[in-house]
Design a protein around this motif. Sequence first.
Motif, mmCIF file in Angstrom:
data_model
loop_
_atom_site.group_PDB
_atom_site.id
_atom_site.type_symbol
_atom_site.label_atom_id
_atom_site.label_comp_id
_atom_site.label_asym_id
_atom_site.label_seq_id
_atom_site.Cartn_x
_atom_site.Cartn_y
_atom_site.Cartn_z
ATOM 1 N N ARG A 157 19.597 -19.309 39.302
ATOM 2 C CA ARG A 157 18.209 -19.156 38.889
ATOM 3 C C ARG A 157 17.845 -17.674 38.709
ATOM 4 O O ARG A 157 17.172 -17.303 37.747
ATOM 5 C CB ARG A 157 17.293 -19.799 39.929
ATOM 6 C CG ARG A 157 15.814 -19.799 39.563
ATOM 7 C CD ARG A 157 15.016 -20.557 40.607
ATOM 8 N NE ARG A 157 15.037 -19.905 41.892
ATOM 9 C CZ ARG A 157 14.187 -18.939 42.264
ATOM 10 N NH1 ARG A 157 13.251 -18.537 41.401
ATOM 11 N NH2 ARG A 157 14.256 -18.396 43.451
ATOM 12 N N LEU A 158 18.297 -16.825 39.633
ATOM 13 C CA LEU A 158 17.978 -15.406 39.538
ATOM 14 C C LEU A 158 18.696 -14.737 38.370
ATOM 15 O O LEU A 158 18.174 -13.778 37.778
ATOM 16 C CB LEU A 158 18.342 -14.694 40.844
ATOM 17 C CG LEU A 158 17.531 -15.084 42.089
ATOM 18 C CD1 LEU A 158 17.999 -14.290 43.292
ATOM 19 C CD2 LEU A 158 16.044 -14.877 41.852
ATOM 20 N N ALA A 159 19.891 -15.211 38.020
ATOM 21 C CA ALA A 159 20.638 -14.612 36.916
ATOM 22 C C ALA A 159 19.897 -14.773 35.596
ATOM 23 O O ALA A 159 20.065 -13.954 34.676
ATOM 24 C CB ALA A 159 22.025 -15.227 36.818
ATOM 25 N N GLU A 160 19.077 -15.807 35.469
ATOM 26 C CA GLU A 160 18.300 -16.004 34.246
ATOM 27 C C GLU A 160 17.134 -15.023 34.148
ATOM 28 O O GLU A 160 16.633 -14.768 33.044
ATOM 29 C CB GLU A 160 17.772 -17.438 34.195
ATOM 30 C CG GLU A 160 18.883 -18.492 34.137
ATOM 31 C CD GLU A 160 18.336 -19.902 34.184
ATOM 32 O OE1 GLU A 160 17.098 -20.044 34.375
ATOM 33 O OE2 GLU A 160 19.108 -20.864 34.038
ATOM 34 N N LYS A 161 16.715 -14.466 35.274
ATOM 35 C CA LYS A 161 15.579 -13.541 35.280
ATOM 36 C C LYS A 161 15.997 -12.083 35.321
ATOM 37 O O LYS A 161 15.195 -11.201 34.993
ATOM 38 C CB LYS A 161 14.678 -13.829 36.488
ATOM 39 C CG LYS A 161 14.077 -15.240 36.488
ATOM 40 C CD LYS A 161 13.177 -15.434 37.696
ATOM 41 C CE LYS A 161 12.542 -16.811 37.710
ATOM 42 N NZ LYS A 161 11.634 -16.995 38.874
ATOM 43 N N ASP B 67 18.425 -9.296 33.924
ATOM 44 C CA ASP B 67 19.383 -8.904 32.890
ATOM 45 C C ASP B 67 20.426 -7.965 33.471
ATOM 46 O O ASP B 67 20.110 -7.037 34.215
ATOM 47 C CB ASP B 67 18.664 -8.215 31.724
ATOM 48 C CG ASP B 67 17.741 -9.169 30.990
ATOM 49 O OD1 ASP B 67 18.027 -10.379 31.008
ATOM 50 O OD2 ASP B 67 16.735 -8.695 30.411
ATOM 51 N N GLY B 68 21.679 -8.206 33.107
ATOM 52 C CA GLY B 68 22.751 -7.320 33.533
ATOM 53 C C GLY B 68 23.391 -7.681 34.857
ATOM 54 O O GLY B 68 24.324 -7.006 35.284
ATOM 55 N N TRP B 69 22.901 -8.717 35.527
ATOM 56 C CA TRP B 69 23.470 -9.115 36.814
ATOM 57 C C TRP B 69 24.117 -10.487 36.666
ATOM 58 O O TRP B 69 23.498 -11.422 36.176
ATOM 59 C CB TRP B 69 22.404 -9.152 37.914
ATOM 60 C CG TRP B 69 21.886 -7.799 38.267
ATOM 61 C CD1 TRP B 69 20.771 -7.193 37.797
ATOM 62 C CD2 TRP B 69 22.491 -6.870 39.171
ATOM 63 N NE1 TRP B 69 20.622 -5.956 38.336
ATOM 64 C CE2 TRP B 69 21.673 -5.719 39.193
ATOM 65 C CE3 TRP B 69 23.634 -6.894 39.966
ATOM 66 C CZ2 TRP B 69 21.973 -4.606 39.976
ATOM 67 C CZ3 TRP B 69 23.923 -5.774 40.742
ATOM 68 C CH2 TRP B 69 23.106 -4.652 40.750
ATOM 69 N N SER B 70 25.365 -10.608 37.097
ATOM 70 C CA SER B 70 26.080 -11.873 37.003
ATOM 71 C C SER B 70 25.747 -12.766 38.188
ATOM 72 O O SER B 70 25.235 -12.300 39.226
ATOM 73 C CB SER B 70 27.593 -11.622 36.949
ATOM 74 O OG SER B 70 28.038 -11.034 38.178
ATOM 75 N N GLY C 143 18.550 1.360 35.976
ATOM 76 C CA GLY C 143 18.933 0.755 34.707
ATOM 77 C C GLY C 143 18.185 -0.512 34.375
ATOM 78 O O GLY C 143 18.193 -0.943 33.222
ATOM 79 N N GLN C 144 17.534 -1.126 35.359
ATOM 80 C CA GLN C 144 16.783 -2.346 35.124
ATOM 81 C C GLN C 144 15.360 -2.029 34.675
ATOM 82 O O GLN C 144 14.791 -1.000 35.047
ATOM 83 C CB GLN C 144 16.724 -3.183 36.414
ATOM 84 C CG GLN C 144 18.078 -3.727 36.849
ATOM 85 C CD GLN C 144 18.609 -4.754 35.867
ATOM 86 O OE1 GLN C 144 17.912 -5.692 35.491
ATOM 87 N NE2 GLN C 144 19.854 -4.586 35.460
ATOM 88 N N VAL C 145 14.806 -2.902 33.852
ATOM 89 C CA VAL C 145 13.413 -2.768 33.439
ATOM 90 C C VAL C 145 12.528 -3.192 34.610
ATOM 91 O O VAL C 145 12.564 -4.335 35.057
ATOM 92 C CB VAL C 145 13.128 -3.626 32.203
ATOM 93 C CG1 VAL C 145 11.643 -3.565 31.849
ATOM 94 C CG2 VAL C 145 13.963 -3.145 31.025
ATOM 95 N N VAL C 146 11.740 -2.254 35.113
ATOM 96 C CA VAL C 146 10.935 -2.479 36.311
ATOM 97 C C VAL C 146 9.560 -3.014 35.901
ATOM 98 O O VAL C 146 8.935 -2.471 34.975
ATOM 99 C CB VAL C 146 10.783 -1.165 37.104
ATOM 100 C CG1 VAL C 146 9.919 -1.386 38.338
ATOM 101 C CG2 VAL C 146 12.151 -0.612 37.478
#
Length: 298
Positions: free
Chosen positions: A156-160, A162-165, A199-202
Amino acid sequence: MSSNNSSSKVISVDEQAFEKAGGQAVDEDGFPVVDETPEFEATVEQETQAKVDANHPDGIADTSEDRIHGVTLEQEERIRAREAELERISAQAEMGTQDGREQRTRDIAAKRSAERRAEFQKRAASVDPWVDPERDDPRAELTQEQLAAVNKQSMRLAEKLDGWSRAAIGRRLGEAIVGGKDLTSAVVGVFEELQTAPGQVVPIGMLEDVNRKEVSIEGTVMQLWESDSPAIQQVGLIEDESGQTKVTVWEKSNQPWIEEGERVRIHGAAKNWYNGRVSVALTGWSTVQFPERGRWWE
């Protein structure tokens, strides 16, 4: 009294004519014979070079058949040097096209990169034991029920995020649960941690909680107004679902112009504080993207 010691020599007419012609050959009628064969003479430069070559030790000693005939030693040395250079270039080209050489180079680079990463993780393990590369996956210590819940939440968290498997998120959740947190607290904590990772959009509403000088955000430009400072190109408000903040575009940043109502994604914005409120500024190190702006070739 006359002397009888005088000697006389009889000279023929042809000989007398030869002498009168200054030693030049004459025909039977006494006319000089002209030789029409051209006579070739060396130039001053050729004579000088011939003397140098003749007096050169190598020119005197080397009489082998390897010498290039018809050229001077200087010319021969240039020819030999050029031939050696061509052989070296040919050998390099042959070595560069050997089968598998490029793949072996990539394998060596990847191996060294993995070694450096493993060494870095070992040093980081002194602060966070879970990043130790030699430590087992924390999910191995979970019960079957806990592992099933972790896999479900990581999906569920991987869908929210980006960039994390799923695997990386699942490992973080396993670490939190093994560390004593319940599943709900682990999910909330891991989500907030990865959401604000470099690197993540905050989310704009979480900028105050990010302990970094540079952040990436995405939102809609709600309002723009003119600034009294010539150093500022644009200034306005940017907003997303979590909140809004002030954005400043510096004149020297060479950034593209932004329009009201436009959705933008900003990477590497500088985080600032003004009157107790957080804001962001676009510098020369920032990049701006327009997800909804049409491309000119369309």
